[in-house]
Scaffold this motif. Structure first.
Motif, PDB file in Angstrom:
ATOM      1  N   LEU A  35      39.502  37.650  47.711  1.00  0.00           N
ATOM      2  CA  LEU A  35      38.204  37.671  48.385  1.00  0.00           C
ATOM      3  C   LEU A  35      37.380  36.452  47.986  1.00  0.00           C
ATOM      4  CD1 LEU A  35      35.984  39.075  50.055  1.00  0.00           C
ATOM      5  CD2 LEU A  35      35.367  40.340  47.982  1.00  0.00           C
ATOM      6  N   GLY A  36      37.367  36.113  46.681  1.00  0.00           N
ATOM      7  CA  GLY A  36      36.616  34.949  46.216  1.00  0.00           C
ATOM      8  C   GLY A  36      37.108  33.665  46.860  1.00  0.00           C
ATOM      9  N   ILE A  37      38.432  33.541  46.990  1.00  0.00           N
ATOM     10  CA  ILE A  37      39.009  32.366  47.642  1.00  0.00           C
ATOM     11  C   ILE A  37      38.613  32.339  49.118  1.00  0.00           C
ATOM     12  CG2 ILE A  37      41.184  31.284  48.341  1.00  0.00           C
ATOM     13  CD1 ILE A  37      42.367  32.441  45.702  1.00  0.00           C
ATOM     14  N   GLY A  38      38.668  33.515  49.750  1.00  0.00           N
ATOM     15  CA  GLY A  38      38.299  33.601  51.157  1.00  0.00           C
ATOM     16  C   GLY A  38      36.844  33.266  51.412  1.00  0.00           C
ATOM     17  N   LEU A  39      35.996  33.546  50.427  1.00  0.00           N
ATOM     18  CA  LEU A  39      34.571  33.233  50.563  1.00  0.00           C
ATOM     19  C   LEU A  39      34.282  31.754  50.320  1.00  0.00           C
ATOM     20  CD1 LEU A  39      33.024  36.308  48.691  1.00  0.00           C
ATOM     21  CD2 LEU A  39      33.018  35.891  51.151  1.00  0.00           C
ATOM     22  N   GLY A  40      35.298  30.998  49.900  1.00  0.00           N
ATOM     23  CA  GLY A  40      35.119  29.566  49.686  1.00  0.00           C
ATOM     24  C   GLY A  40      34.542  29.204  48.342  1.00  0.00           C
TER      25      GLY A  40
ATOM     26  N   ALA B 135      48.788  35.158  34.285  1.00  0.00           N
ATOM     27  CA  ALA B 135      49.896  34.963  35.220  1.00  0.00           C
ATOM     28  C   ALA B 135      49.451  35.243  36.652  1.00  0.00           C
ATOM     29  CB  ALA B 135      51.066  35.872  34.842  1.00  0.00           C
ATOM     30  N   ALA B 136      48.597  36.250  36.814  1.00  0.00           N
ATOM     31  CA  ALA B 136      48.118  36.596  38.157  1.00  0.00           C
ATOM     32  C   ALA B 136      47.206  35.516  38.718  1.00  0.00           C
ATOM     33  CB  ALA B 136      47.383  37.936  38.103  1.00  0.00           C
ATOM     34  N   ILE B 137      46.297  35.004  37.886  1.00  0.00           N
ATOM     35  CA  ILE B 137      45.295  34.064  38.394  1.00  0.00           C
ATOM     36  C   ILE B 137      45.898  32.705  38.750  1.00  0.00           C
ATOM     37  CG2 ILE B 137      44.522  32.990  36.238  1.00  0.00           C
ATOM     38  CD1 ILE B 137      41.658  33.364  37.172  1.00  0.00           C
ATOM     39  N   ILE B 138      46.991  32.310  38.075  1.00  0.00           N
ATOM     40  CA  ILE B 138      47.597  31.002  38.375  1.00  0.00           C
ATOM     41  C   ILE B 138      48.782  31.119  39.334  1.00  0.00           C
ATOM     42  CG2 ILE B 138      46.878  29.967  36.184  1.00  0.00           C
ATOM     43  CD1 ILE B 138      49.743  30.362  35.174  1.00  0.00           C
ATOM     44  N   SER B 139      48.983  32.319  39.911  1.00  0.00           N
ATOM     45  CA  SER B 139      50.058  32.475  40.890  1.00  0.00           C
ATOM     46  C   SER B 139      49.752  31.612  42.118  1.00  0.00           C
ATOM     47  CB  SER B 139      50.209  33.943  41.300  1.00  0.00           C
ATOM     48  OG  SER B 139      48.998  34.443  41.847  1.00  0.00           O
ATOM     49  N   THR B 140      50.787  31.241  42.844  1.00  0.00           N
ATOM     50  CA  THR B 140      50.635  30.295  43.949  1.00  0.00           C
ATOM     51  C   THR B 140      49.753  30.832  45.071  1.00  0.00           C
ATOM     52  OG1 THR B 140      52.720  31.131  44.869  1.00  0.00           O
ATOM     53  CG2 THR B 140      52.827  29.145  43.507  1.00  0.00           C
ATOM     54  N   ASP B 141      49.700  32.148  45.240  1.00  0.00           N
ATOM     55  CA  ASP B 141      48.860  32.697  46.308  1.00  0.00           C
ATOM     56  C   ASP B 141      47.401  32.824  45.899  1.00  0.00           C
ATOM     57  OD1 ASP B 141      49.715  34.665  44.499  1.00  0.00           O
ATOM     58  OD2 ASP B 141      49.294  36.272  45.923  1.00  0.00           O
ATOM     59  N   LEU B 142      47.119  32.565  44.620  1.00  0.00           N
ATOM     60  CA  LEU B 142      45.716  32.566  44.179  1.00  0.00           C
ATOM     61  C   LEU B 142      45.333  31.143  43.761  1.00  0.00           C
ATOM     62  CD1 LEU B 142      45.389  35.979  42.274  1.00  0.00           C
ATOM     63  CD2 LEU B 142      44.734  35.423  44.607  1.00  0.00           C
ATOM     64  N   LEU B 143      44.902  30.936  42.506  1.00  0.00           N
ATOM     65  CA  LEU B 143      44.395  29.618  42.119  1.00  0.00           C
ATOM     66  C   LEU B 143      45.495  28.597  41.884  1.00  0.00           C
ATOM     67  CD1 LEU B 143      41.427  30.509  39.719  1.00  0.00           C
ATOM     68  CD2 LEU B 143      41.469  30.312  42.211  1.00  0.00           C
ATOM     69  N   GLY B 144      46.714  29.070  41.604  1.00  0.00           N
ATOM     70  CA  GLY B 144      47.821  28.137  41.409  1.00  0.00           C
ATOM     71  C   GLY B 144      48.105  27.310  42.646  1.00  0.00           C
TER      72      GLY B 144
END
Length: 433
Positions: free
Chosen positions: A357-362, A141-150
């Protein structure tokens, strides 16, 4: 304190873990972490049901049924035990479902002269792998939330399509390797010591096994059916959250959580087992399943509370230094996830802490999906509840914490499943995306 508690054994982990909490709070002035109340109460409820099952002869009935099959396929428990555990946790969305399976796996292995460490070590890790891929787990649920990978095109089906086959293959590989690890049960020195002490009586076990196969308790099967019903209800309510009751709390609808659901169902099932199996409740308390479960609960009380207190008290330090490393070497993000999960003891908390952080690193969203199983690294230090429970359920002593603490029974299976599941995950995203 982990080292001392591991050497003392039994409830020593819990007692010395609490000494660790005392030192952290009263000497270093750290704020006490979260007491693992939900985990402890889940263990109490599931173990109560399992103890009732044992008192009614249901556990013996299951062992007898398995023995018939295992005599033809004597090594299959190392594969089937972990796979069933993984499937239950995958569907229920919580590793705590494994508490109902671990004592059964241990008894089947022991009575079939198979080293219990082999299936228990993989099954314990498989329980965690079930969470990273489960459609109903907090981590998913956390990983597919809209502010992350969702919010980056990743949907639930992507998590399941990548992580479920990756976990399945990883468990099979770990089971294959683990089936060849350690001495055979009859040659194990700790097992032989317990035979000399009278803790274990192989001849009695053998006679009991023959009796179970030829003359099973006629009412035991009803107890087994009741127990399976309880597990199925947990799986169903975990898979379809809308089936769980909702309540109006301060104007907001709140759904009954899975910890409370498991506790209510399994304690109720214990009553049903006692009824249909005509079991003696006093015998349930005297059985080794209940004793092992209570040992596990005391151990978890101290050791998990100490870990939470220590890491939460120093979380900013860990986050800062891990962030620096990942910024310099982005490909080490999976390693950062692994080590952060050791500190946080939670897949969901690790996702919420590091994935931004991973998303921010691209880093590619699909690559982050493939790395998802890395958040199961908390097996590294043997103080997670499922590990402590598995150690206590193995009456042969083959599942253990080693002299140096980190050389424990779950280390090999943990690293194999982590490497293989991430590798297979990368292969899937490269081939099918």
């Amino acid at each position: 304190m982990i080292f001392i508690g591991a050497r003392v054994g039994s409830i020593g982990l819990g007692i010395y873990g609490m000494v660790g909490v005392f030192i952290l709070v009263f000497v270093f002035g750290q704020k006490p972490g979260n007491v693992p109340i939900d985990v402890m109460l889940i263990i109490v409820s599931v173990i109560t049901a399992a103890a009732a099952l044992q008192a009614s002869g249901g556990l013996d009935y299951l062992v007898g049924l398995a023995a018939k099959f295992l005599r033809k396929h004597p090594e299959q428990i190392t594969y089937y035990g972990p796979l069933v555990t993984w499937l239950f946790c995958l569907v229920a969305g919580t590793a705590h479902t494994s508490y109902s399976l671990l004592p059964i796996i241990s008894e089947i292995a022991t009575n079939s002269k198979i080293r219990p460490e082999r299936p228990l070590s993989v099954a314990t890790i498989a329980a965690s792998l079930g969470i990273t891929g489960s459609p109903v787990s907090a981590a998913t649920a956390a990983i597919i939330s809209t502010d992350l990978l969702g919010g980056r095109g990743i949907e639930l089906k992507d998590i399941m399509l990548v992580c479920i086959p990756a976990s399945l293959i990883a468990i099979l590989v770990a089971s294959f390797v683990q089936n060849r690890v350690g001495k055979e049960l009859d040659d194990d020195p700790e097992y032989q010591r317990r035979i000399k002490d009278g803790t274990i009586n192989p001849e009695e076990d053998k006679n009991n096994m023959e009796k179970l196969i030829t003359t099973p308790n006629p009412r035991a099967k009803y107890s087994v059916m009741a127990f399976i019903l309880g597990v199925l209800l947990v799986v169903i309510f975990g898979s379809v959250p809308s089936l769980r009751p909702s309540f109006n709390v301060d104007g907001e609808m709140t759904r009954l959580g899975m910890p409370e659901t498991i506790e209510i169902i399994m304690m109720s099932v214990a009553a049903l087992i006692l009824l249909v199996g005509k079991a003696n409740v006093v015998e349930a308390v005297k059985g080794n399943v209940f004793a092992a479960g209570m040992n596990a609960m005391v151990s978890i009380f101290g050791i998990a509370w100490m870990g939470d207190t220590f890491f939460n008290g120093n979380i900013e330090f860990f986050k800062l230094h891990i962030a620096d490393i990942v910024t310099q070497y982005p490909f080490l993000f999976a390693v950062a996830l692994f080590f952060m999960s050791i500190m946080l003891f939670s897949q969901a908390a690790t996702v919420r802490t590091l994935y931004p952080l991973g998303i921010g690193l691209g880093i590619s969203p699909l690559a982050l999906v493939a790395m998802f199983p890395a958040v199961n690294g908390y097996f590294f230090i043997p103080n997670y509840p499922t590990e402590v429970a598995a150690i206590n359920f193995d009456r042969t002593g083959t599942t253990k914490i080693g002299k140096y603490v980190i050389n424990h029974s779950f280390q090999l299976s943990g690293f194999i499943t982590t490497f293989v599941s991430i590798g297979v995950g990368y292969l899937i995203i490269n081939l099918f995306y």
